[in-house]
Design a protein around this motif. Structure first.
Motif, PDB file in Angstrom:
ATOM      1  N   GLN A  23       0.830  -1.195   0.000  1.00 45.40           N
ATOM      2  CA  GLN A  23       0.000   0.000   0.000  1.00 45.40           C
ATOM      3  C   GLN A  23       0.873   1.257   0.000  1.00 45.40           C
ATOM      4  OE1 GLN A  23      -3.209   0.331  -0.334  1.00 45.40           O
ATOM      5  NE2 GLN A  23      -3.101   2.544  -0.149  1.00 45.40           N
ATOM      6  N   LEU A  24       1.950   1.249   0.812  1.00 40.10           N
ATOM      7  CA  LEU A  24       2.805   2.405   0.908  1.00 40.10           C
ATOM      8  C   LEU A  24       3.658   2.606  -0.332  1.00 40.10           C
ATOM      9  CD1 LEU A  24       3.969   2.191   4.637  1.00 40.10           C
ATOM     10  CD2 LEU A  24       2.105   3.523   3.667  1.00 40.10           C
ATOM     11  N   ASP A  25       3.756   1.586  -1.179  1.00 37.67           N
ATOM     12  CA  ASP A  25       4.518   1.720  -2.417  1.00 37.67           C
ATOM     13  C   ASP A  25       3.877   2.731  -3.371  1.00 37.67           C
ATOM     14  OD1 ASP A  25       6.559   0.073  -1.729  1.00 37.67           O
ATOM     15  OD2 ASP A  25       5.753  -1.706  -2.713  1.00 37.67           O
ATOM     16  N   SER A  26       2.586   3.011  -3.205  1.00 37.10           N
ATOM     17  CA  SER A  26       1.922   4.004  -4.056  1.00 37.10           C
ATOM     18  C   SER A  26       2.314   5.394  -3.566  1.00 37.10           C
ATOM     19  CB  SER A  26       0.403   3.821  -4.007  1.00 37.10           C
ATOM     20  OG  SER A  26      -0.073   3.999  -2.689  1.00 37.10           O
ATOM     21  N   LYS A  27       3.208   6.012  -4.278  1.00 34.33           N
ATOM     22  CA  LYS A  27       3.729   7.314  -3.871  1.00 34.33           C
ATOM     23  C   LYS A  27       2.789   8.460  -4.245  1.00 34.33           C
ATOM     24  CE  LYS A  27       7.727   5.966  -2.193  1.00 34.33           C
ATOM     25  NZ  LYS A  27       8.062   6.167  -0.756  1.00 34.33           N
ATOM     26  N   SER A  28       2.087   8.330  -5.373  1.00 30.91           N
ATOM     27  CA  SER A  28       1.266   9.430  -5.878  1.00 30.91           C
ATOM     28  C   SER A  28      -0.204   9.047  -5.928  1.00 30.91           C
ATOM     29  CB  SER A  28       1.728   9.826  -7.284  1.00 30.91           C
ATOM     30  OG  SER A  28       3.072  10.256  -7.282  1.00 30.91           O
ATOM     31  N   GLU A  29      -1.047  10.057  -5.916  1.00 26.42           N
ATOM     32  CA  GLU A  29      -2.475   9.831  -6.146  1.00 26.42           C
ATOM     33  C   GLU A  29      -3.090  11.045  -6.832  1.00 26.42           C
ATOM     34  OE1 GLU A  29      -5.348  10.833  -2.573  1.00 26.42           O
ATOM     35  OE2 GLU A  29      -3.818   9.413  -1.873  1.00 26.42           O
ATOM     36  N   VAL A  30      -4.007  10.776  -7.743  1.00 28.73           N
ATOM     37  CA  VAL A  30      -4.764  11.808  -8.444  1.00 28.73           C
ATOM     38  C   VAL A  30      -6.233  11.581  -8.143  1.00 28.73           C
ATOM     39  CG1 VAL A  30      -5.391  12.786 -10.670  1.00 28.73           C
ATOM     40  CG2 VAL A  30      -3.057  12.015 -10.281  1.00 28.73           C
ATOM     41  N   SER A  31      -6.971  12.632  -7.818  1.00 25.40           N
ATOM     42  CA  SER A  31      -8.383  12.472  -7.485  1.00 25.40           C
ATOM     43  C   SER A  31      -9.236  13.485  -8.224  1.00 25.40           C
ATOM     44  CB  SER A  31      -8.608  12.607  -5.978  1.00 25.40           C
ATOM     45  OG  SER A  31      -8.308  13.910  -5.536  1.00 25.40           O
ATOM     46  N   PHE A  32     -10.498  13.093  -8.461  1.00 23.47           N
ATOM     47  CA  PHE A  32     -11.521  13.944  -9.071  1.00 23.47           C
ATOM     48  C   PHE A  32     -12.739  13.897  -8.158  1.00 23.47           C
ATOM     49  CE2 PHE A  32      -8.875  12.074 -12.334  1.00 23.47           C
ATOM     50  CZ  PHE A  32      -8.504  13.161 -13.107  1.00 23.47           C
ATOM     51  N   SER A  33     -13.299  15.051  -7.835  1.00 26.46           N
ATOM     52  CA  SER A  33     -14.425  15.067  -6.901  1.00 26.46           C
ATOM     53  C   SER A  33     -15.346  16.246  -7.163  1.00 26.46           C
ATOM     54  CB  SER A  33     -13.921  15.128  -5.453  1.00 26.46           C
ATOM     55  OG  SER A  33     -13.218  16.338  -5.224  1.00 26.46           O
ATOM     56  N   VAL A  34     -16.530  16.189  -6.551  1.00 28.65           N
ATOM     57  CA  VAL A  34     -17.479  17.301  -6.564  1.00 28.65           C
ATOM     58  C   VAL A  34     -17.875  17.605  -5.129  1.00 28.65           C
ATOM     59  CG1 VAL A  34     -18.381  16.850  -8.873  1.00 28.65           C
ATOM     60  CG2 VAL A  34     -19.441  15.727  -6.916  1.00 28.65           C
ATOM     61  N   GLY A  35     -18.094  18.886  -4.839  1.00 30.16           N
ATOM     62  CA  GLY A  35     -18.467  19.298  -3.491  1.00 30.16           C
ATOM     63  C   GLY A  35     -19.664  20.212  -3.505  1.00 30.16           C
ATOM     64  N   SER A  36     -20.291  20.380  -2.355  1.00 29.12           N
ATOM     65  CA  SER A  36     -21.478  21.234  -2.257  1.00 29.12           C
ATOM     66  C   SER A  36     -21.416  22.091  -1.005  1.00 29.12           C
ATOM     67  CB  SER A  36     -22.759  20.377  -2.230  1.00 29.12           C
ATOM     68  OG  SER A  36     -22.775  19.550  -1.082  1.00 29.12           O
ATOM     69  N   GLU A  37     -22.192  23.173  -1.014  1.00 26.59           N
ATOM     70  CA  GLU A  37     -22.295  24.110   0.110  1.00 26.59           C
ATOM     71  C   GLU A  37     -20.934  24.698   0.462  1.00 26.59           C
ATOM     72  OE1 GLU A  37     -25.170  25.180   1.297  1.00 26.59           O
ATOM     73  OE2 GLU A  37     -26.097  23.877  -0.187  1.00 26.59           O
ATOM     74  N   GLY A 224     -19.665  18.903   2.094  1.00 27.68           N
ATOM     75  CA  GLY A 224     -19.609  17.500   1.665  1.00 27.68           C
ATOM     76  C   GLY A 224     -18.929  17.369   0.332  1.00 27.68           C
ATOM     77  N   GLN A 225     -18.192  16.288   0.157  1.00 25.87           N
ATOM     78  CA  GLN A 225     -17.437  16.081  -1.072  1.00 25.87           C
ATOM     79  C   GLN A 225     -17.328  14.576  -1.355  1.00 25.87           C
ATOM     80  OE1 GLN A 225     -12.946  17.230  -2.718  1.00 25.87           O
ATOM     81  NE2 GLN A 225     -13.676  18.054  -0.798  1.00 25.87           N
ATOM     82  N   VAL A 226     -17.545  14.174  -2.598  1.00 22.61           N
ATOM     83  CA  VAL A 226     -17.413  12.779  -2.985  1.00 22.61           C
ATOM     84  C   VAL A 226     -16.611  12.709  -4.295  1.00 22.61           C
ATOM     85  CG1 VAL A 226     -19.528  11.988  -1.864  1.00 22.61           C
ATOM     86  CG2 VAL A 226     -19.624  12.805  -4.227  1.00 22.61           C
TER      87      VAL A 226
END
Length: 232
Positions: A23-37, A224-226
């Motif tokens: 799990q720790l071998d994953s050095k990077s992460e990219v995320s896409f999300s939407v939020g409200s309020e 809130g964000q997902v």
């Protein structure tokens, strides 16, 4: 028998250690999300409310001249109709410590407002409308509290700038008595200001590389964000 038990325990520890290390071998992460309020949801509406709050006790026709309706039929009763899009967020993080990741995010949101003025029959006419576009850029820190093969629990903090562009116009043949007397006040959010996000708790679940997540917090990304994130 005792040797078998010891060997079994060592094997279990190795498997657990390998799982965590994978799990720790994953050095990077990219995320896409939407939020409200978000904090931007209130900005434009408040600007309009403040602009018209100063007209209390005065007829609205002292500020506006109506081209398509009889100004004598208008009252000083107004209301504002607000709407907004979610925030759309893109984020990149890099692991700098076993449980700490740093990076940056870019977010976008649009808000809009309509000013409605009542006539003496109780009907509301749209007199003006305005819209704001927000681009938010923030360096980000994500602290993992729990991180395993399939789930994660974390908190996140970000701070940066919010850049707002906007426009406002009179509608339905309504014109300002003095140019800018109304629209300059509606466009109160224009410019650059400090932006932040504090996500107190976030939960992610999925595979080693692809996960869905949800966050609860406060700031320019929303209460809130997902979204989804990809780790590599």
């Amino acid at each position: 028998m005792r040797k078998i038990q010891i060997l079994s325990l060592v094997a279990l520890m190795l498997v657990t250690s390998n799982s965590v290390m994978a799990q720790l071998d994953s050095k990077s992460e990219v995320s896409f999300s939407v939020g409200s309020e978000t904090l931007n949801n209130k900005g434009l509406g408040d600007g309009i409310g403040e602009a018209f709050g100063s007209t209390s006790g005065c007829a609205i026709t002292t500020i506006l001249t109506f081209g398509l309706v009889d100004p004598n039929s208008m009252t000083d009763k107004t209301k504002v109709k607000n709407s907004s899009t979610p925030t759309f967020n893109v984020q990149y993080l890099y692991r700098v410590l076993p449980k700490t990741k740093v990076g940056a995010l870019v977010a976008y949101q649009q808000t809009s407002s309509k000013l409605l003025v009542a006539d003496n029959k109780g009907n509301f006419l749209e007199a003006a409308k305005a819209s704001n576009n927000y681009v938010i850029v923030m360096p980000t820190v994500k602290q993992m509290w729990i991180e395993s093969k399939n789930i994660g629990l974390y908190s996140k903090a970000a701070a940066g700038i919010c850049i707002a562009s906007n426009k406002a116009e009179m509608t339905n043949g309504v014109t300002e008595k003095t140019p800018g007397e109304l629209t300059d006040q509606i466009k109160s959010d224009k410019g650059t200001r400090f932006a932040y996000q504090a996500s107190v708790i976030g939960f992610e679940a999925g595979s080693d590389n692809l996960r869905a997540f949800a966050e609860l917090g406060y700031g320019f990304q929303g209460i809130g964000q997902v979204g989804v994130c990809y780790k590599f």
